[in-house]
Design an enzyme around this catalytic site. Structure first.
Site, PDB file in Angstrom:
ATOM      1  N   GLY A 307       0.840  -1.199   0.000  1.00  0.00           N
ATOM      2  CA  GLY A 307       0.000   0.000   0.000  1.00  0.00           C
ATOM      3  C   GLY A 307       0.868   1.239   0.000  1.00  0.00           C
ATOM      4  O   GLY A 307       0.973   1.961  -0.981  1.00  0.00           O
ATOM      5  N   ARG A 345       0.274  11.838  10.935  1.00  0.00           N
ATOM      6  CA  ARG A 345       1.399  10.951  11.237  1.00  0.00           C
ATOM      7  C   ARG A 345       2.461  11.599  12.147  1.00  0.00           C
ATOM      8  O   ARG A 345       2.966  10.923  13.067  1.00  0.00           O
ATOM      9  CB  ARG A 345       2.042  10.442   9.954  1.00  0.00           C
ATOM     10  CG  ARG A 345       1.139   9.505   9.156  1.00  0.00           C
ATOM     11  CD  ARG A 345       1.859   8.871   7.979  1.00  0.00           C
ATOM     12  NE  ARG A 345       2.853   7.916   8.434  1.00  0.00           N
ATOM     13  CZ  ARG A 345       4.160   8.113   8.398  1.00  0.00           C
ATOM     14  NH1 ARG A 345       4.654   9.266   7.918  1.00  0.00           N
ATOM     15  NH2 ARG A 345       5.010   7.196   8.829  1.00  0.00           N
ATOM     16  N   CYS A 376      -5.908  23.624  17.086  1.00  0.00           N
ATOM     17  CA  CYS A 376      -5.772  24.031  18.487  1.00  0.00           C
ATOM     18  C   CYS A 376      -5.070  22.955  19.313  1.00  0.00           C
ATOM     19  O   CYS A 376      -5.607  22.443  20.309  1.00  0.00           O
ATOM     20  CB  CYS A 376      -7.144  24.339  19.069  1.00  0.00           C
ATOM     21  SG  CYS A 376      -7.948  25.759  18.297  1.00  0.00           S
TER      22      CYS A 376
END
Length: 448
Positions: A307, A345, A376
């Site tokens: 993938g 990530r 935030c």
């Protein structure tokens, strides 16, 4: 603007941009402007808006073909890395199988007429409804992940649905030397049946003797972003030993073994990822050797599920600088119009990326800065210790390479930020694969 004299880790890296992190068709003009697929990246950002995911279609297709050349027809694209209608159709056109792991991914594949017999259905907690749909349409393989799932399949087949061909997912107890959140082959895993604990052999025997399942083989996925290839060799030996036990004790032949995917890619210039050729060579050699040592009557078919190694380098993200904040003696923050909602990530895994200004990619980079998002959260940081041109200013476009896997697919609407558009570029033209969300889209599901 001077930034800091040294970076947060004490090393200032002012080397030129590494084109090896960029898609295959990436090139720099004589003035240092970046183009991908024949499209100028700053111009594309100006036309399509930012943040923007850009995919090099030629790169995607080339990686699919490279896998096909090495593994033949036994390649399944792992849709969780990046999936949309355009990607489903591309995978179909390139002749790969498609791995889906939820009812939603299954729906996207079927809605775009992907052949059901080339679908591989994953998931550690498939619902009865999801399994019912999979059996009704005749998916090629169901990756069985638990005894509860076997119960559901037997109930559905008992109710009149066709019996599926299944691969039993096993956990070989192999350390993959990657982040614990994306390591899936150790004993302490929510996925699959333990080989060491005996559950895998029990599951295989049950599937082999059940009228509701056709045991096609075994599945093993040890993790993601793997650089240590010997981890695959160890997994192959464990799984092949299990295949021999199944053959001897359950009297069932194992015709196929899927060793998953997870091959690591380069996100940062200092990463040293294995080549696809080295990966394929080791996988085939260790697979054949393990089969011979296990004493199997025949060698099962080897299949793989890439993938990230297909999608990651094919994609990049374009942002626009909105705020530059210099905290003297501390650091300089460069804030962009995206963040953890389009690339989670770094916040989740501590993943490292690089970034640069695509309109002057060859410029000297003496500003050391932290590229932050607009959300935030103090942890909403995209790139630590980015090296950028000293004349960086508000309104500049920034490019972060190698975001084609697990960028858009893990995107969210945190802080009610609309998700970016996705465009495919090829031969000087671009096409929208996924339109940009609007503020009205954020209200579409609300009931007042």
């Amino acid at each position: 603007m001077s930034g800091r004299e040294t970076s947060e880790i004490g090393v200032v890296d002012q080397r030129p941009i590494d084109l090896g992190l960029l898609p295959a068709t990436a090139s720099l003009s004589s003035s240092g402007r970046l183009s991908v697929g024949g499209c100028d990246m700053e111009s594309l950002a100006n036309e399509m808006g930012t943040p923007l995911f850009v995919y090099d279609e030629e790169h995607l297709r080339a990686r699919c073909r490279e896998y096909r050349s090495l593994f033949g027809a036994h390649v399944t694209y792992a849709g969780k890395a990046f999936l949309c209608a355009a990607m489903v159709r591309l995978v179909d056109e390139e002749g790969l199988h498609l791995d889906v792991s939820t009812g939603g991914e299954l729906h996207v594949a079927l809605a775009n007429k992907f052949p059901a017999d080339r679908l591989v259905f994953h998931g550690n907690n498939k619902s009865t409804e999801e399994l019912s749909t999979a059996l009704e349409v005749g998916v090629g393989r169901v990756i069985v992940d638990s005894f509860d799932e076997m119960d559901r399949i037997e109930q559905l087949v008992g109710g009149g649905l066709p019996a599926p061909s299944v691969l039993v997912r096993v956990t070989p107890g192999v350390e993959a030397h990657t982040h614990s959140y994306i390591e899936t082959g150790t004993e302490d895993s929510k996925f699959g049946f333990s080989v060491a604990g005996g559950a895998a052999l029990e599951a295989c025997a049950r599937a082999a003797h059940s009228d509701a399942m056709h045991l096609a083989g075994l599945h093993c996925h040890i993790g993601s972003q793997i650089f240590v290839l010997q981890s695959y060799a160890r997994a192959a030996r464990v799984v092949m030993g299990l295949a021999a036990e199944v053959e001897k004790i359950a009297g069932a032949a194992i015709d196929e073994i899927n060793l998953g995917g997870g091959l690591g890619v380069r996100y940062h210039r200092d990463d040293e990822a294995p080549s696809l050729e080295a990966y394929a060579s080791l996988l085939k050699e260790s697979f054949s050797s393990a089969a011979a040592d296990a004493g199997l009557r025949g060698t099962p078919v080897l299949s793989v599920e890439p993938g990230r190694s297909i999608a990651a380098q094919a994609g990049l993200t374009l942002y626009r600088v909105g705020t530059i904040k210099e905290i003297r003696g501390v650091r300089t923050y460069v804030a962009v119009d995206g963040g953890m909602s389009d690339n989670v990530r770094p916040a989740t895994y501590g993943a490292r990326y690089e970034t640069f200004v695509p309109a002057r990619a060859g410029a000297e980079r003496t500003l050391i800065a932290t590229v932050a998002g607009k959300h935030c959260e103090q942890g909403d940081v995209l790139v630590h210790d980015a090296t950028l041109p000293a004349d960086l200013h508000v309104g500049d476009v920034l490019c972060t390479p190698t975001t084609g896997a697990y960028g858009y697919s893990m995107a969210s609407n945190y802080n009610k930020v609309p998700r970016p558009a996705v465009v495919f570029v090829r031969e000087g033209a671009h096409r929208v694969a996924v339109r940009r969300e609007t503020y009205d889209d954020l209200l579409a599901l609300d009931e007042v």
